[in-house]
Structure formats: structure tokens, C-alpha cells
Design an enzyme around this catalytic site. Structure first.
Site, PDB file in Angstrom:
ATOM      1  N   GLY A  99     -10.160   4.629   4.767  1.00  0.00           N
ATOM      2  CA  GLY A  99      -9.381   3.754   5.654  1.00  0.00           C
ATOM      3  C   GLY A  99     -10.187   2.590   6.202  1.00  0.00           C
ATOM      4  O   GLY A  99      -9.897   2.093   7.291  1.00  0.00           O
ATOM      5  N   SER A 103     -11.237   3.457  -0.908  1.00  0.00           N
ATOM      6  CA  SER A 103     -11.460   4.842  -1.325  1.00  0.00           C
ATOM      7  C   SER A 103     -10.306   5.275  -2.229  1.00  0.00           C
ATOM      8  O   SER A 103     -10.469   6.120  -3.109  1.00  0.00           O
ATOM      9  CB  SER A 103     -11.570   5.758  -0.113  1.00  0.00           C
ATOM     10  OG  SER A 103     -10.462   5.591   0.723  1.00  0.00           O
ATOM     11  N   GLU A 157      -0.167   3.600  -7.772  1.00  0.00           N
ATOM     12  CA  GLU A 157      -0.060   3.141  -6.379  1.00  0.00           C
ATOM     13  C   GLU A 157       1.317   2.504  -6.125  1.00  0.00           C
ATOM     14  O   GLU A 157       1.932   2.742  -5.103  1.00  0.00           O
ATOM     15  CB  GLU A 157      -1.184   2.150  -6.087  1.00  0.00           C
ATOM     16  CG  GLU A 157      -1.413   2.013  -4.623  1.00  0.00           C
ATOM     17  CD  GLU A 157      -2.890   1.947  -4.231  1.00  0.00           C
ATOM     18  OE1 GLU A 157      -3.136   1.457  -3.156  1.00  0.00           O
ATOM     19  OE2 GLU A 157      -3.770   2.382  -4.999  1.00  0.00           O
ATOM     20  N   ASP A 162      -8.688  -3.835  -6.845  1.00  0.00           N
ATOM     21  CA  ASP A 162      -9.444  -2.652  -6.432  1.00  0.00           C
ATOM     22  C   ASP A 162      -9.747  -1.749  -7.621  1.00  0.00           C
ATOM     23  O   ASP A 162     -10.876  -1.268  -7.791  1.00  0.00           O
ATOM     24  CB  ASP A 162      -8.657  -1.853  -5.382  1.00  0.00           C
ATOM     25  CG  ASP A 162      -8.351  -2.685  -4.156  1.00  0.00           C
ATOM     26  OD1 ASP A 162      -8.941  -3.773  -4.018  1.00  0.00           O
ATOM     27  OD2 ASP A 162      -7.523  -2.251  -3.344  1.00  0.00           O
ATOM     28  N   TYR A 195       1.650  -5.641   4.157  1.00  0.00           N
ATOM     29  CA  TYR A 195       1.125  -5.995   2.838  1.00  0.00           C
ATOM     30  C   TYR A 195       2.288  -6.364   1.906  1.00  0.00           C
ATOM     31  O   TYR A 195       2.288  -7.410   1.255  1.00  0.00           O
ATOM     32  CB  TYR A 195       0.333  -4.816   2.257  1.00  0.00           C
ATOM     33  CG  TYR A 195      -0.343  -5.140   0.952  1.00  0.00           C
ATOM     34  CD1 TYR A 195      -1.648  -5.622   0.923  1.00  0.00           C
ATOM     35  CD2 TYR A 195       0.330  -4.999  -0.262  1.00  0.00           C
ATOM     36  CE1 TYR A 195      -2.265  -5.945  -0.274  1.00  0.00           C
ATOM     37  CE2 TYR A 195      -0.278  -5.313  -1.457  1.00  0.00           C
ATOM     38  CZ  TYR A 195      -1.574  -5.783  -1.466  1.00  0.00           C
ATOM     39  OH  TYR A 195      -2.175  -6.103  -2.654  1.00  0.00           O
TER      40      TYR A 195
END
Ligand code: GLA
Length: 369
Positions: free
Chosen positions: A106, A111, A144, A156, A206
């Protein structure tokens, strides 16, 4: 009991280029020397998967033929990868997996991508699925989108999977062409300061930013009859559409064009070894995220404002999606200790939150160990 496969999968930093990846733009990330470690073995069952995590302090069991979104946030990254693998291949069978981590969760160093990439890479090895890194990167991104619900870009997963020791990656997110740029900072180091806040509007904001930047693009592209891509529009076109766009959309799309240029300038600065110029671009980037893209927060702004006052810090900015997480600071190595004392004290006095930190460097991507 022995394991068949062991994987190290790193988090990532991003030197510059925030919220540009899902806008056909450029980014300059690097994998870091903080990892999620996964050990895997086939357990002889058809579909029973047991995943044990020390860092997240629990174990859960999944059935490959019955993959539903989980209750804990991190389960969905695992389940999402399993489901995307199931859609692609019938090669995955039951397995046991043990996970440990030293990536701060976070904190904006992804991660989540480290976990997705590590698991996908590990299962590809364990069951000999024959998928190359490129396909695994896309698969993790789909996990995701489809399971976790963040409409993230490709940065990422690309950085975690493709990182190279001592290098940043200049990535063109439209074509996925990339260049490894040696990243040697002489007497300077990369200090990550963790606000230890993670404002919960992060996912919804986002996705909203993503919609806003797409709407802004549509307005400009339609007006000029060009391909709806941020690569086809210019600052002049955006300015000509200012009235149509309105204040918010105008800010969003001018930020993206400016940030893309900053990434290219930063890559040039790195090639020349001009880390002073790189630092200045970092400050400008943060200002853009704060004022035009509006993804910062008071805690991040406070840390960047403090860095600006410090001669030993060449540049600082928020990293990742925003609304919390870490700032990245390029700081002289001899001044780290003194600065940490000062900034931790001031941060606590202002927010009553303890600051944490780590020093990092560009490192190798997801790999067998
Ligand atoms: C998150 C997303 C990335 C990227 C950054 C912002 O980390 O996962 O794809 O959009 O935010 O630059």
C-alpha cells in the site's frame, strides 16, 4: 517438504511519467530491490490451490474451476491471475504456494504487480506453460482489470517483470518498445519516504482520472479529425479546444502532454548523466500531479515541499497512482540521516503519523532463484 520452483518478483519505482501509461504515453520506471518471494510445488490434485502468506498472515484455498472474487484484497490478485491463466491454457493443475515479502504494501511501489507477476511467472515455470514474459505481463494486467477492478495501465507489470539491474526502463506504452537506460546517480541515492496513508478514494479516483483523460482526448481528436490517441494531439490543439473542454478536462489533458515531454527530457538527462536536470523534472512532475491531474494529497505535498527546501535533495515527487504511498527523493548519500531526522519530526508534528523510509536502487525483474 521441498519446493519445485522459487521466484523473486520485485516492486517498482517510477522516476517519472505518472498516469501516462494508460494514455499511450511514456514512463520511466525501474524494478526495485524489494521483492515478493514465492515458492511453488505441484500438489498432485486436479484443481486445489493452497496459498500461504507470511506477510499477509493467512492461508487460503482456491479451486481452479470455481474462482470467485475473494474477501481479502490480496486474494483477488492471486485469483485474478489464476482465472486469466485458466482462460488461456488448461495446463495449470493443483499447487501449493508459500509467499513472503519485503515490499511495503500500500505504499505506491506496486506490491500488487510484484505478486501477480511472481505468481504468473512461477506457474508458467512449474507447469511449463510456454508463455513468454510479454504475454504474462498482459495477463497480469487483465487480472487487475477483470478481478480487482482497477483499470490500470501496463507500467507496473512491465517494470516488475522486465526490470534490469542498474537501469531504468524508458517504455513507450503504446508500442511497448523500450530502452534500458543506465541509472547511476553518483553520490546520490533514491530515498523513498512512505506517508503511511492510503486514502481510500484511490481506486475510484484512479478510474475517474482514466475516464476524464479519455473524454478530454475524444473532444480534441473529434474537433481536429485525428486518431483518438494522445500521440496524435498537440498542445496547440488542446489550447484551441480549451472552451469546449472546460477547466477540468483541459487540465487533465495538458498534464498528460506535459508529463510525456518530461519523461523524454528525463531520459535525455539520465543519458547525459545530468541528475540535477532530472531532479528539477521530478519537482515539475509532482506539481503537475498536484495541480493539474489532482492525484496528490496533503501528506505527499508536505514531503515534497520539505524536500524543495533541502539543498541535498535534487528532486522529489509522489510515485504511483497517488492519494498516499511514497515520495521518491534523489538525495545526497551523506545527508540521508540528517534529513530523515528532520523530515520525520516535522511530518509527525503535522500529521501525527510516523514516517517510514527505505533506500532503493534499480534492480532485476521477476526471475527464478
Ligand atoms: C498505478 C497503475 C499504473 C499507473 C500508475 C500511475 O500504479 O497500476 O498502471 O497508471 O498508477 O502512473
Amino acid at each position: 517438504m521441498t519446493w519445485d520452483v522459487s521466484i523473486a518478483s520485485p516492486g517498482r519505482i517510477n522516476l517519472i511519467g505518472e498516469h501516462t501509461d494508460y494514455n499511450d504515453g511514456f514512463v520511466l520506471p525501474a524494478a526495485i530491490d524489494r521483492h515478493i518471494f514465492l515458492k511453488l510445488r505441484s500438489n498432485g490434485t486436479k484443481s486445489r490451490c493452497t496459498i500461504k502468506s507470511d506477510g499477509f498472515e493467512n492461508t487460503f484455498v482456491a479451486d481452479l474451476y470455481d474462482l470467485k472474487p475473494g474477501t481479502e484484497g490480496w486474494h483477488d490478485y492471486v485469483l485474478g491471475v489464476l482465472r486469466e491463466l485458466q482462460l488461456l491454457t488448461q495446463g495449470v493443475k493443483g499447487f501449493d504456494c508459500s509467499i513472503t515479502t519485503d515490499v511495503p504494501v500500500g505504499s505506491g511501489v506496486s506490491s500488487s504487480a510484484a505478486l501477480e507477476c511472481g505468481l504468473a511467472y512461477g506457474l508458467n515455470e512449474l507447469f511449463d506453460l510456454g508463455l513468454d514474459k510479454r504475454r504474462l505481463i498482459h495477463l497480469c494486467q487483465r487480472a487487475e482489470h477483470n478481478f480487482v477492478g482497477t483499470q490500470c495501465g501496463i507500467m507496473d507489470q512491465f517494470a516488475s517483470m522486465m526490470g534490469k539491474e542498474g537501469h531504468s526502463i524508458l517504455l513507450d506504452c503504446k508500442s511497448l518498445e523500450h530502452e534500458y537506460i543506465p541509472t547511476h546517480l553518483d553520490s546520490y541515492v533514491i530515498l523513498m519516504l512512505n506517508t503511511n496513508v492510503s486514502h481510500n478514494l484511490a481506486t475510484s479516483a484512479y478510474n475517474t482520472r482514466r475516464e476524464e483523460s479519455a473524454s478530454a482526448l475524444r473532444v480534441v481528436a473529434e474537433h481536429f479529425g485525428v486518431d483518438p490517441s494522445y500521440r496524435s494531439i498537440t498542445r496547440g490543439m488542446v489550447d484551441a479546444c480549451a472552451g469546449k473542454l472546460g477547466e477540468v478536462l483541459y487540465k487533465r489533458c495538458s498534464y498528460i502532454l506535459e508529463e510525456n515531454q518530461r519523461v523524454l527530457d528525463a531520459a535525455d538527462a539520465l543519458r547525459r548523466g545530468d541528475i540535477v536536470a532530472l531532479g528539477e523534472l521530478l519537482y515539475k512532475s509532482h506539481l503537475g500531479q498536484r495541480i493539474k491531474y489532482e492525484v496528490s494529497c496533503p501528506e505527499l505535498d508536505f514531503l515534497v515541499d520539505m524536500a524543495k527546501e533541502e539543498k541535498s535533495v535534487l528532486g522529489a515527487r509522489m510515485v504511483g497512482g497517488g492519494f498516499g504511498g511514497c515520495t521518491l527523493n534523489i538525495i545526497h548519500k551523506d545527508e540521508v540521516e540528517g534529513y530523515l531526522k528532520k523530515v520525520s519530526g516535522a511530518y509527525y508534528a503535522k500529521f501525527e503519523i510516523a514516517l517510514s523510509h527505505f533506500i532503493t536502487r534499480p534492480s532485476q525483474g521477476t526471475r527464478l532463484i
